[in-house]
Design a protein around this motif. Structure first.
Motif, PDB file in Angstrom:
ATOM      1  N   UNK A  21     -22.219 -10.033 -31.135  1.00  0.00           N
ATOM      2  CA  UNK A  21     -20.786 -10.332 -31.203  1.00  0.00           C
ATOM      3  C   UNK A  21     -20.009  -9.021 -31.181  1.00  0.00           C
ATOM      4  N   UNK A  22     -18.867  -9.006 -30.508  1.00  0.00           N
ATOM      5  CA  UNK A  22     -18.091  -7.772 -30.441  1.00  0.00           C
ATOM      6  C   UNK A  22     -17.452  -7.447 -31.787  1.00  0.00           C
ATOM      7  N   UNK A  23     -17.458  -6.184 -32.117  1.00  0.00           N
ATOM      8  CA  UNK A  23     -16.745  -5.690 -33.290  1.00  0.00           C
ATOM      9  C   UNK A  23     -15.411  -5.165 -32.784  1.00  0.00           C
ATOM     10  N   UNK A  24     -14.369  -5.839 -33.146  1.00  0.00           N
ATOM     11  CA  UNK A  24     -13.047  -5.506 -32.612  1.00  0.00           C
ATOM     12  C   UNK A  24     -12.382  -4.412 -33.441  1.00  0.00           C
ATOM     13  N   UNK A  25     -12.471  -3.197 -32.940  1.00  0.00           N
ATOM     14  CA  UNK A  25     -11.808  -2.052 -33.551  1.00  0.00           C
ATOM     15  C   UNK A  25     -10.829  -1.530 -32.501  1.00  0.00           C
ATOM     16  N   UNK A  26      -9.561  -1.675 -32.780  1.00  0.00           N
ATOM     17  CA  UNK A  26      -8.537  -1.392 -31.778  1.00  0.00           C
ATOM     18  C   UNK A  26      -8.573   0.022 -31.212  1.00  0.00           C
ATOM     19  N   UNK A  27      -8.771   1.022 -32.043  1.00  0.00           N
ATOM     20  CA  UNK A  27      -8.702   2.392 -31.540  1.00  0.00           C
ATOM     21  C   UNK A  27     -10.062   2.976 -31.155  1.00  0.00           C
ATOM     22  N   UNK A  28     -11.073   2.128 -31.042  1.00  0.00           N
ATOM     23  CA  UNK A  28     -12.391   2.598 -30.632  1.00  0.00           C
ATOM     24  C   UNK A  28     -12.412   2.868 -29.133  1.00  0.00           C
ATOM     25  N   UNK A  29     -13.054   3.969 -28.746  1.00  0.00           N
ATOM     26  CA  UNK A  29     -13.159   4.319 -27.329  1.00  0.00           C
ATOM     27  C   UNK A  29     -14.325   3.601 -26.656  1.00  0.00           C
ATOM     28  N   UNK A  30     -15.162   2.972 -27.447  1.00  0.00           N
ATOM     29  CA  UNK A  30     -16.331   2.283 -26.910  1.00  0.00           C
ATOM     30  C   UNK A  30     -16.389   0.865 -27.464  1.00  0.00           C
ATOM     31  N   UNK A  31     -17.051  -0.005 -26.710  1.00  0.00           N
ATOM     32  CA  UNK A  31     -17.298  -1.351 -27.193  1.00  0.00           C
ATOM     33  C   UNK A  31     -18.462  -1.301 -28.175  1.00  0.00           C
ATOM     34  N   UNK A  32     -18.302  -1.964 -29.277  1.00  0.00           N
ATOM     35  CA  UNK A  32     -19.339  -2.011 -30.302  1.00  0.00           C
ATOM     36  C   UNK A  32     -19.723  -3.469 -30.502  1.00  0.00           C
ATOM     37  N   UNK A  33     -21.030  -3.730 -30.509  1.00  0.00           N
ATOM     38  CA  UNK A  33     -21.525  -5.085 -30.714  1.00  0.00           C
ATOM     39  C   UNK A  33     -22.418  -5.114 -31.941  1.00  0.00           C
ATOM     40  N   UNK A  34     -22.356  -6.211 -32.665  1.00  0.00           N
ATOM     41  CA  UNK A  34     -23.223  -6.425 -33.816  1.00  0.00           C
ATOM     42  C   UNK A  34     -24.291  -7.445 -33.441  1.00  0.00           C
ATOM     43  N   UNK A  35     -25.535  -7.148 -33.755  1.00  0.00           N
ATOM     44  CA  UNK A  35     -26.636  -8.086 -33.532  1.00  0.00           C
ATOM     45  C   UNK A  35     -26.836  -8.821 -34.853  1.00  0.00           C
ATOM     46  N   UNK A  36     -26.548 -10.115 -34.870  1.00  0.00           N
ATOM     47  CA  UNK A  36     -26.515 -10.873 -36.116  1.00  0.00           C
ATOM     48  C   UNK A  36     -27.899 -11.347 -36.561  1.00  0.00           C
ATOM     49  N   UNK A  37     -28.733 -10.389 -36.931  1.00  0.00           N
ATOM     50  CA  UNK A  37     -30.079 -10.710 -37.402  1.00  0.00           C
ATOM     51  C   UNK A  37     -30.041 -11.379 -38.778  1.00  0.00           C
ATOM     52  N   UNK A  38     -28.899 -11.308 -39.452  1.00  0.00           N
ATOM     53  CA  UNK A  38     -28.772 -11.994 -40.736  1.00  0.00           C
ATOM     54  C   UNK A  38     -28.832 -13.513 -40.564  1.00  0.00           C
ATOM     55  N   UNK A  39     -28.788 -14.008 -39.321  1.00  0.00           N
ATOM     56  CA  UNK A  39     -28.916 -15.442 -39.068  1.00  0.00           C
ATOM     57  C   UNK A  39     -30.377 -15.896 -39.006  1.00  0.00           C
ATOM     58  N   UNK A  40     -31.319 -14.943 -39.063  1.00  0.00           N
ATOM     59  CA  UNK A  40     -32.735 -15.320 -39.131  1.00  0.00           C
ATOM     60  C   UNK A  40     -32.965 -16.088 -40.435  1.00  0.00           C
ATOM     61  N   UNK A  41     -33.977 -16.951 -40.480  1.00  0.00           N
ATOM     62  CA  UNK A  41     -34.216 -17.741 -41.699  1.00  0.00           C
ATOM     63  C   UNK A  41     -34.322 -16.904 -42.976  1.00  0.00           C
ATOM     64  N   UNK A  42     -34.867 -15.697 -42.882  1.00  0.00           N
ATOM     65  CA  UNK A  42     -34.966 -14.861 -44.083  1.00  0.00           C
ATOM     66  C   UNK A  42     -33.796 -13.896 -44.203  1.00  0.00           C
ATOM     67  N   UNK A  43     -32.847 -13.959 -43.263  1.00  0.00           N
ATOM     68  CA  UNK A  43     -31.640 -13.144 -43.342  1.00  0.00           C
ATOM     69  C   UNK A  43     -31.853 -11.677 -43.034  1.00  0.00           C
ATOM     70  N   UNK A  44     -32.855 -11.348 -42.234  1.00  0.00           N
ATOM     71  CA  UNK A  44     -33.172  -9.944 -42.007  1.00  0.00           C
ATOM     72  C   UNK A  44     -33.807  -9.725 -40.638  1.00  0.00           C
ATOM     73  N   UNK A  45     -33.544  -8.562 -40.057  1.00  0.00           N
ATOM     74  CA  UNK A  45     -34.181  -8.181 -38.792  1.00  0.00           C
ATOM     75  C   UNK A  45     -35.663  -7.905 -38.992  1.00  0.00           C
ATOM     76  N   UNK A  46     -36.082  -7.717 -40.224  1.00  0.00           N
ATOM     77  CA  UNK A  46     -37.474  -7.348 -40.496  1.00  0.00           C
ATOM     78  C   UNK A  46     -38.458  -8.432 -40.056  1.00  0.00           C
ATOM     79  N   UNK A  47     -37.967  -9.657 -39.901  1.00  0.00           N
ATOM     80  CA  UNK A  47     -38.831 -10.738 -39.445  1.00  0.00           C
ATOM     81  C   UNK A  47     -39.430 -10.419 -38.080  1.00  0.00           C
ATOM     82  N   UNK A  48     -38.642  -9.827 -37.186  1.00  0.00           N
ATOM     83  CA  UNK A  48     -39.141  -9.482 -35.845  1.00  0.00           C
ATOM     84  C   UNK A  48     -40.299  -8.489 -35.938  1.00  0.00           C
TER      85      UNK A  48
END
Length: 83
Positions: free
Chosen positions: A30-57
């Motif tokens: 999902x995009x992180x909307x920061x108005x004065x950012x020169x680059x597009x920033x995206x968040x990878x929502x690994x907190x949606x994994x059943x255990x709430x963590x990227x560590x599952x992968x």
């Protein structure tokens, strides 16, 4: 070879994807909307994994890689629920 000395190839990434694709959920970027950012920033929502963590992968990839090479078993969501 120590872990810090290993290179990860595209083939390694694709193999890891195949190992874990039935054990983890696909999570959105999902995009992180920061108005004065020169680059597009995206968040990878690994907190949606059943255990709430990227560590599952990483945990599924490591355990499946080891188990497949030694015992021909697979880490499944049903197995994870028993842990």
């Amino acid at each position: 070879m120590p872990l810090h000395a290993q290179s990860v190839s595209l083939k390694d990434i694709e193999a890891a994807h195949e190992r874990i694709k039935t054990s983890v959920m696909r999570t959105p970027l999902v995009p992180l909307n920061i108005e004065d950012s020169k680059r597009k920033i995206y968040l990878k929502l690994e907190n949606l994994q059943p255990i709430g963590s990227f560590k599952l992968r990483g945990a599924c990839n490591a355990s499946d890689h080891y188990l497949l090479s030694h015992f021909k078993l697979v880490c499944t969501p049903q197995v994870l629920e028993t842990l």
